[in-house]
Design an enzyme around this catalytic site. Structure first.
Site, PDB file in Angstrom:
ATOM      1  N   GLY C  11      -4.643 -58.947 -68.757  1.00  0.00           N
ATOM      2  CA  GLY C  11      -3.374 -58.341 -69.158  1.00  0.00           C
ATOM      3  C   GLY C  11      -3.569 -56.916 -69.636  1.00  0.00           C
ATOM      4  O   GLY C  11      -4.667 -56.362 -69.574  1.00  0.00           O
ATOM      5  N   TYR C  12      -2.480 -56.341 -70.120  1.00  0.00           N
ATOM      6  CA  TYR C  12      -2.551 -54.941 -70.527  1.00  0.00           C
ATOM      7  C   TYR C  12      -3.299 -54.780 -71.856  1.00  0.00           C
ATOM      8  O   TYR C  12      -4.094 -53.862 -72.017  1.00  0.00           O
ATOM      9  CB  TYR C  12      -1.152 -54.339 -70.620  1.00  0.00           C
ATOM     10  CG  TYR C  12      -0.488 -54.161 -69.263  1.00  0.00           C
ATOM     11  CD1 TYR C  12      -1.240 -54.036 -68.095  1.00  0.00           C
ATOM     12  CD2 TYR C  12       0.892 -54.102 -69.143  1.00  0.00           C
ATOM     13  CE1 TYR C  12      -0.626 -53.860 -66.860  1.00  0.00           C
ATOM     14  CE2 TYR C  12       1.510 -53.914 -67.912  1.00  0.00           C
ATOM     15  CZ  TYR C  12       0.747 -53.808 -66.779  1.00  0.00           C
ATOM     16  OH  TYR C  12       1.352 -53.630 -65.557  1.00  0.00           O
ATOM     17  N   CYS C 147       3.111 -54.643 -82.099  1.00  0.00           N
ATOM     18  CA  CYS C 147       3.030 -53.187 -81.975  1.00  0.00           C
ATOM     19  C   CYS C 147       4.093 -52.494 -82.807  1.00  0.00           C
ATOM     20  O   CYS C 147       3.816 -51.551 -83.551  1.00  0.00           O
ATOM     21  CB  CYS C 147       3.120 -52.786 -80.502  1.00  0.00           C
ATOM     22  SG  CYS C 147       4.543 -53.457 -79.619  1.00  0.00           S
ATOM     23  N   ASN C 308       1.329 -48.452 -78.225  1.00  0.00           N
ATOM     24  CA  ASN C 308       1.455 -49.898 -78.454  1.00  0.00           C
ATOM     25  C   ASN C 308       0.212 -50.678 -78.054  1.00  0.00           C
ATOM     26  O   ASN C 308      -0.079 -51.733 -78.615  1.00  0.00           O
ATOM     27  CB  ASN C 308       2.679 -50.453 -77.710  1.00  0.00           C
ATOM     28  CG  ASN C 308       2.650 -50.157 -76.233  1.00  0.00           C
ATOM     29  OD1 ASN C 308       2.478 -48.999 -75.848  1.00  0.00           O
ATOM     30  ND2 ASN C 308       2.816 -51.171 -75.409  1.00  0.00           N
TER      31      ASN C 308
END
Lengths: 341, 341, 341, 341
Positions: C11-12, C147, C308
């Site tokens: 994932g990110y 975030c 974030n």
């Protein structure tokens, strides 16, 4: 420690030099010269440096002697002042256009003005470590190529050198808005430039001459401003010599760049990251190079991407400095770029 | 045919007026005045008009008598020249800030300069057909509100008028770069403005005063530049009066806007298009209004969006013209906006 | 060397952990776990890591024992597997939502599902070094906030703690698209999301609860997706206590953050970089905090920005790891961010 | 009134057809067919149509007989269902790829699958009014070219037809994300696609075959996804025949397009709007065409731009309908595009 100074420190290339030099473990940044901002903190103009430096801008006459002087200054002005710059530092690394083209006729043709320091032209080594590393180790005068030229040279020279291409090369260059600099005019207002696909140089962009000179081929280049702040991507096409296939092209690139820290071959069979894309290169010193052959292998399409302010400018200059001063070549240039970004 | 002229025709609001007037079936555009561009084709500055008009810019002294004169001119300059403008047209529709605030003290407070034509202040009707349609039918002097003010007024006045909200209102306004105009400075260069979330007015934005005046409430507004060329979105919060629930809020909006051609209530339960978003409004004259209540119904969050150059400026002005001259109110304003965009 | 593993590495947030850990001089990355990509090179998914690592993804059952395990995994799944995670590493740093809210009722209220590991809830230390540095030095279970929550906590807690604000807080949060993750649905297609100002959570966003808990105030938060890939910016408003002026606010922030490496106070009088903007923070671990007072000092507007995926996730987690393992707190987190960008 | 139906009405081309048909004064829209959305209001998917239509989606079996049926459906599926489509309407306008290439071998080569309705292939007229207006007046089967093909055909055919170019043509096509459609995969997530310069088809894009067929030249096309939602721009290069100069090129274009309502020649000497740029074409039906010659006039660089969903799809289809049904050709297609945008 290497004592470094930057002239033209308020611009975008200048700011990128400051960013890299402030973060470089073997550099002491002694001067950030700006014509107009003397006394102001550099982080008031380059807010990413907040908390990282308390340096203020100097005026020209506050330029102190340094080991290396970086010039992020306009062409013409640079060649006029070059004698004093050369006197003020052991090594001068010039990022202007003035010493990129060794032939004064070509210079005049592309810049529209005669060269004013022809005697100095031959004394500069081209700032591309991948091609001129040995000469750079002892060079006191280094001229860093233009952002699009660097992408073109790194992606096309291996093919030209190995005789894989014949005939003329076309280059479609796409570039972000930071290439226009911090003093750009109203055509670079966000409302005008956002989302634009602006063919601003259909022919005769200055960087064309640099690529032609490095490859020995005729180059036809078109430059288009695209929606990006940073980033250059080149799409080049060249006819292949008889019998050249994909394997030969790949092999040439592998041989050329196997040990290079900042050139990556990016040519995958599938996926969304098949070919070089400047999107993931912001802030990094990579030049990614990819390619694809037409069916029949008559033509190769070469794709190159880099961050115009880093490998296309300040990062490349710092890499040259590392080579010149015997530092590890990647020192201070380790940032990998971001994904997604 | 209505003979129309535009002063300030080279700017973004001016260009949008030209676009709408050139396409308006009942308008003959007789003048496009620009201080500096006399004689140049208007499509050299507004390239979307290529093939649609052969008009060239006029200078001030070429201003001919017209039925309606639109002023897309800077504040201060506008009030100074207002007497001559009033003499040159039957109806003047002013898009500057000079006649938006009826109170000279408030004007001075927000504009930082005394009002220079206080005698004219009370003679302008506010150019919001949704609130003042009847007065506009006969108004010869119309002052169109600011882009963010229009969004705030259309979304908040019904609630205030019906007594649904009590106490102070906060407004978080987001705006695209075209709001800064075609002569914006280096802070609006693409490289600086692209992707920015720039709080350029943490307090005391001028449009705050217009919303306060229209609602009768204290308004605290913050303005942020966001990544967009066109578009304004407001996120407003207000405490609800005792006993007000979602049904009451919806009912108030329905009553206020059931028959309005350009205000849509957008407040869906789900989906990606639940609330107003300027993204789909570019070029259209809509102001979309949505809302959501906190659990407990103590506070209402109101969301409004519009294209700052259309319903937030030129389109609203043309709508006022249609009302004033007895044309169908939506004439020339039919474009629906694009999706995706 | 610290042996580190990442679950949810495709994932990110996972990719950002890989980027930071691969570049961290005191870390050996031993595992990058992905449910579906076992055996594939991590740089096929995270192309910025090309040339930087030859690591391939592992499956869950290939998870080896490590010193520190980072969890970039979905909520619910995380609490269910937590016992096995705790058994596989000395220190677990969880970036999911499952251990952020110590109260099971609040969890159920915001997540719509009962907490399934209530016995573990109290054993996690909140991963905010600026607030809990001493406890983090010995913590074996760390829960990194959301975030937007991190931005809200860092910008609001000093004011709340020092008694400068009274009453309810409103938060307008703006966020880029990477917050939706690499598996986002069609509402996150570029054509739909580009240029959007999408109010996706008018009320009751989950991060609201974290800010409320940390400040002790009622928080009303609205979340809007804006045009950006990375970046969160919060605009918060709170009523000020009697007698609080700008100097008091500035003094509170200075005292709180004078020695913090990653929180900067950004509140200038003028210029285009007056207030925190996520645009220049991409890739950096900074949280910038700014503020402005209304005339009359009745309300403070607080502005906070961060990346974030870094200070709002992976970078903050690595900072916690540094604290926990006695490394210099900024090690591996030196990237300053880019300007322009 | 022309009774019109759309199949594939939930997609982006479908939505654009709805927008244009709803606003067309001579059309009654009788069906908007979507496989999956039967019964849902069309404005829930196409929010720009709020307030403009109360139409709901139909299923296939609700397709009623109409005067004109627009097919915005996937290739393969389209040719399979074509017999029933032909039976349900007097005129069928197909926007899929299935009837664009008259040669079944070429079809198979580019689409990777045999053509399944070869008997119908020759019965379709190519939907380009600028080339085939007379045939379109009586055509009952019309196949609208691909978006990039339309730009290539309109910009290159006049030069080829008049013998101004010789030899192979290269095309560098840049396209926005809406071309990937409303069901695009994760490679089109905003976080991945935003700011990308993605060479997704280095060779052999399907539209290449259409341009080759129309011009009679070998075409080498590369397609790159750029940051835009709408918009296609082509940069084409072709060798010029002996003795052709700028005047000859300009004259050829002028002759070809002097009376065309939707093709504009855009090739100015200076300014920021010198050449075609899709940025100002969103929503409009223009195809702008420009050109520049190399020094020595050996090569012409042709630049073309259009909105892929309008002149590259739905708008072009509506223009064909107007021609076919004897309406004014520009009816319902008057929107000029926006500047700035």
């Amino acid at each position: 420690m290497i004592r470094a100074a930057v002239v033209g420190a308020a611009g975008y290339i200048g700011g990128e030099l400051l960013r890299l030099l402030v973060g470089h473990p073997q550099v002491e940044l002694v001067n950030a010269v700006s014509r107009t901002l003397r006394g102001r903190p550099v982080d008031s103009v380059h807010p990413n440096l907040r908390g990282r430096t308390r340096l203020t801008f100097s005026s020209y006459d506050q330029l102190v002697r340094s080991d290396v002087l970086f010039l992020a200054t306009p062409h013409r002005e640079t060649m006029r002042r070059m004698p004093e710059y050369l006197a003020s530092a052991r090594v001068v690394i010039d990022l202007s256009g003035d010493f990129r083209l060794p032939d004064t006729d070509v210079y005049q043709d592309y810049y529209g003005t005669p060269h004013e320091a022809p005697g100095l032209l031959g004394t500069f080594v081209q700032g591309i470590p991948e091609l001129h590393r040995e000469r750079l180790r002892t060079a006191d005068r280094i001229s860093v190529p233009g952002c699009m030229a660097t992408a073109g040279i790194l992606s096309l020279v291996p093919l030209a050198r190995d005789g894989l291409i014949r005939g003329d090369i076309t280059v479609d260059a796409r570039t972000g808005s930071s290439g226009s600099g911090a003093k750009a005019g109203s055509e670079n207002l966000h409302a005008e430039r956002s989302g634009a696909l602006r063919v601003f140089a259909p022919t005769r962009h200055r960087h064309e001459a640099e690529i032609a000179q490095a490859t020995g081929h005729t180059v036809r280049m078109t430059a288009t401003g695209v929606e990006a702040v940073r980033g250059v991507q080149l799409l080049c096409r060249a006819p292949l010599a008889e019998g050249v296939d994909e394997r030969a092209v790949r092999s040439t690139y592998r041989t050329a760049y196997a040990d290079e820290p900042f050139v990556r071959i990016v040519a995958a069979r599938r996926g969304m990251h098949r070919f070089p894309d400047a999107k993931i290169l912001s802030g990094s010193n990579f030049c990614d190079v990819g390619f694809a052959l037409d069916r029949g292998a008559s033509t190769v399409t070469v794709i190159a991407a880099l961050d115009n302010l880093v490998k296309g400018g300040a990062g490349n200059a710092v890499q040259c400095m590392n080579v010149r001063f015997g530092e590890p070549e990647a020192l201070g240039l380790e940032f990998t770029g971001l994904h997604p970004n």
